[in-house]
Design a protein around this motif. Sequence first.
Motif, mmCIF file in Angstrom:
data_model
loop_
_atom_site.group_PDB
_atom_site.id
_atom_site.type_symbol
_atom_site.label_atom_id
_atom_site.label_comp_id
_atom_site.label_asym_id
_atom_site.label_seq_id
_atom_site.Cartn_x
_atom_site.Cartn_y
_atom_site.Cartn_z
ATOM 1 N N ALA A 167 7.886 -19.630 -80.681
ATOM 2 C CA ALA A 167 6.747 -19.580 -79.767
ATOM 3 C C ALA A 167 7.227 -19.269 -78.352
ATOM 4 C CB ALA A 167 6.004 -20.907 -79.792
ATOM 5 N N PRO A 168 6.449 -18.545 -77.579
ATOM 6 C CA PRO A 168 6.865 -18.207 -76.206
ATOM 7 C C PRO A 168 6.832 -19.429 -75.289
ATOM 8 C CG PRO A 168 4.625 -17.461 -76.602
ATOM 9 C CD PRO A 168 5.136 -17.955 -77.922
ATOM 10 N N GLU A 169 7.680 -19.395 -74.275
ATOM 11 C CA GLU A 169 7.689 -20.422 -73.232
ATOM 12 C C GLU A 169 7.418 -19.724 -71.895
ATOM 13 O OE1 GLU A 169 11.325 -22.664 -73.143
ATOM 14 O OE2 GLU A 169 11.566 -22.563 -75.325
ATOM 15 N N TYR A 170 6.348 -20.128 -71.224
ATOM 16 C CA TYR A 170 6.030 -19.561 -69.920
ATOM 17 C C TYR A 170 6.291 -20.623 -68.859
ATOM 18 C CZ TYR A 170 3.784 -16.072 -72.841
ATOM 19 O OH TYR A 170 3.552 -15.101 -73.790
ATOM 20 N N ARG A 171 7.177 -20.278 -67.887
ATOM 21 C CA ARG A 171 7.655 -21.270 -66.927
ATOM 22 C C ARG A 171 6.934 -21.211 -65.589
ATOM 23 N NH1 ARG A 171 13.570 -19.351 -68.974
ATOM 24 N NH2 ARG A 171 13.726 -20.767 -70.771
ATOM 25 N N VAL A 172 6.456 -20.059 -65.221
ATOM 26 C CA VAL A 172 5.708 -19.896 -63.964
ATOM 27 C C VAL A 172 4.542 -18.951 -64.237
ATOM 28 C CG1 VAL A 172 7.756 -20.224 -62.532
ATOM 29 C CG2 VAL A 172 7.078 -17.914 -63.195
ATOM 30 N N ALA A 173 3.575 -18.968 -63.331
ATOM 31 C CA ALA A 173 2.458 -18.038 -63.442
ATOM 32 C C ALA A 173 2.967 -16.620 -63.251
ATOM 33 C CB ALA A 173 1.396 -18.368 -62.398
ATOM 34 N N LEU A 174 2.531 -15.719 -64.127
ATOM 35 C CA LEU A 174 3.001 -14.337 -64.076
ATOM 36 C C LEU A 174 2.042 -13.481 -63.262
ATOM 37 C CD1 LEU A 174 4.027 -14.034 -67.829
ATOM 38 C CD2 LEU A 174 5.500 -14.492 -65.869
ATOM 39 N N LYS A 175 2.605 -12.692 -62.360
ATOM 40 C CA LYS A 175 1.793 -11.837 -61.510
ATOM 41 C C LYS A 175 1.640 -10.449 -62.134
ATOM 42 C CE LYS A 175 3.057 -14.084 -57.159
ATOM 43 N NZ LYS A 175 3.569 -13.884 -55.774
ATOM 44 N N PRO A 176 0.420 -9.925 -62.158
ATOM 45 C CA PRO A 176 0.231 -8.588 -62.734
ATOM 46 C C PRO A 176 0.896 -7.511 -61.878
ATOM 47 C CG PRO A 176 -1.787 -9.327 -61.661
ATOM 48 C CD PRO A 176 -0.831 -10.493 -61.655
ATOM 49 N N GLU A 177 1.390 -6.479 -62.542
ATOM 50 C CA GLU A 177 2.014 -5.349 -61.847
ATOM 51 C C GLU A 177 1.321 -4.067 -62.269
ATOM 52 O OE1 GLU A 177 6.513 -5.557 -61.298
ATOM 53 O OE2 GLU A 177 6.231 -6.505 -63.244
ATOM 54 N N PRO A 200 5.130 -10.043 -69.714
ATOM 55 C CA PRO A 200 5.194 -8.644 -69.279
ATOM 56 C C PRO A 200 6.451 -7.903 -69.706
ATOM 57 C CG PRO A 200 5.560 -10.130 -67.422
ATOM 58 C CD PRO A 200 5.117 -10.980 -68.578
ATOM 59 N N ILE A 201 7.397 -8.584 -70.385
ATOM 60 C CA ILE A 201 8.534 -7.852 -70.949
ATOM 61 C C ILE A 201 8.029 -6.867 -72.004
ATOM 62 C CG2 ILE A 201 9.083 -9.458 -72.823
ATOM 63 C CD1 ILE A 201 11.655 -7.823 -70.445
ATOM 64 N N MET A 202 6.884 -7.165 -72.617
ATOM 65 C CA MET A 202 6.195 -6.219 -73.490
ATOM 66 C C MET A 202 5.449 -5.255 -72.579
ATOM 67 S SD MET A 202 5.213 -5.078 -76.465
ATOM 68 C CE MET A 202 3.819 -4.240 -77.257
ATOM 69 N N PRO A 203 5.816 -3.981 -72.568
ATOM 70 C CA PRO A 203 5.334 -3.061 -71.522
ATOM 71 C C PRO A 203 3.930 -2.512 -71.766
ATOM 72 C CG PRO A 203 6.834 -1.913 -72.971
ATOM 73 C CD PRO A 203 6.799 -3.344 -73.458
ATOM 74 N N THR A 204 2.987 -3.403 -72.087
ATOM 75 C CA THR A 204 1.626 -2.937 -72.373
ATOM 76 C C THR A 204 0.981 -2.262 -71.165
ATOM 77 O OG1 THR A 204 0.822 -5.176 -71.894
ATOM 78 C CG2 THR A 204 1.209 -4.625 -74.203
ATOM 79 N N ILE A 205 1.380 -2.641 -69.944
ATOM 80 C CA ILE A 205 0.793 -2.005 -68.770
ATOM 81 C C ILE A 205 1.126 -0.515 -68.741
ATOM 82 C CG2 ILE A 205 2.741 -2.519 -67.240
ATOM 83 C CD1 ILE A 205 -1.004 -2.578 -66.336
ATOM 84 N N PHE A 206 2.297 -0.129 -69.267
ATOM 85 C CA PHE A 206 2.646 1.288 -69.350
ATOM 86 C C PHE A 206 1.828 1.991 -70.434
ATOM 87 C CE2 PHE A 206 6.356 -0.685 -67.441
ATOM 88 C CZ PHE A 206 6.799 0.242 -66.507
ATOM 89 N N TYR A 207 1.419 1.234 -71.447
ATOM 90 C CA TYR A 207 0.696 1.828 -72.570
ATOM 91 C C TYR A 207 -0.769 2.114 -72.245
ATOM 92 C CZ TYR A 207 4.784 0.192 -75.219
ATOM 93 O OH TYR A 207 6.054 -0.040 -75.678
#
Length: 278
Positions: free
Chosen positions: A138-148, A104-111
């Motif tokens: 490659a990306p590393e995801y450490r925890v489940a990301l919650k949608p905002e 979510p650092i990529m602000p697609t939700i704003f787009y």
Amino acid sequence: MRMAFAIALALLTSPISAETLVERGAYLVGSVMVCNNCHTPRGPQGLDMTRMLSGGQTFDEPAFKVTASNITPDKETGIGSWSDAELKHFLVSGIRPNGSAVAPIMPTIFYTVLTARDLDALTAYLRSVPSVHRETPAPEYRVALKPEMPSYAGKQATEGELSDKLARGRYLITIAHCLECHTPEGPSVVHDFAGASGKGGRTFKGPWGSSVSPNITSDPVAGLGQWSDDEIKRAITQGIARDGRKLKPPMAYAGYATMTAQDLDAIVAFVRTLPPKS
């Protein structure tokens, strides 16, 4: 007949019709959405525009470690193999063609508010930039990301709505994802959009040291309530606070300095409407 000809001529020479999709896309990428701020590598002298949009900043957060990806038309390391439909879907959903989700650092939700024409413009421009073959980690995801769901996002805007000054300002600060940086984190390391949109207080570390996003609400003490329009514009485009202090990155002052006067006016007008937070 003469009237019809005059109307046709006016349409052909109007500022809107004269602007090509690629030109509009270049303006959005470079001046409003400031995509280079994350997606272009940084060298000792700042952004390395010889490798524009070929992948850039790394974000090492508790929830993930990701590097802004290569969004040039390179078919192996960039987005050259994506279809137009896949690129547009990614911009508003954060879902890559292979089905994986971007951090979510990529602000697609704003787009999600991007008009159909602006989606076309972004696609046309990104197809036109020089292709750079450059791998990113490659990306590393450490925890489940919650949608905002940020304030003012979630619904696609129309071109007609943008003729209203306040609606245009709301649209611009949304696609510029201003509230991503100027809203503090709440529980579970997500933004407190519901209770503190625009309050500031987030810390950003980088080559500039450490900077804290300021309060951009209409609060007369903690925010911009006592600032003049020109002082707000100067802060946005030159990085100079009301008291003359030099503001730090990552705010992309140089990019915002190339925004049109109409868009700056609209942004200031809308920022004035942000409910005061202190």
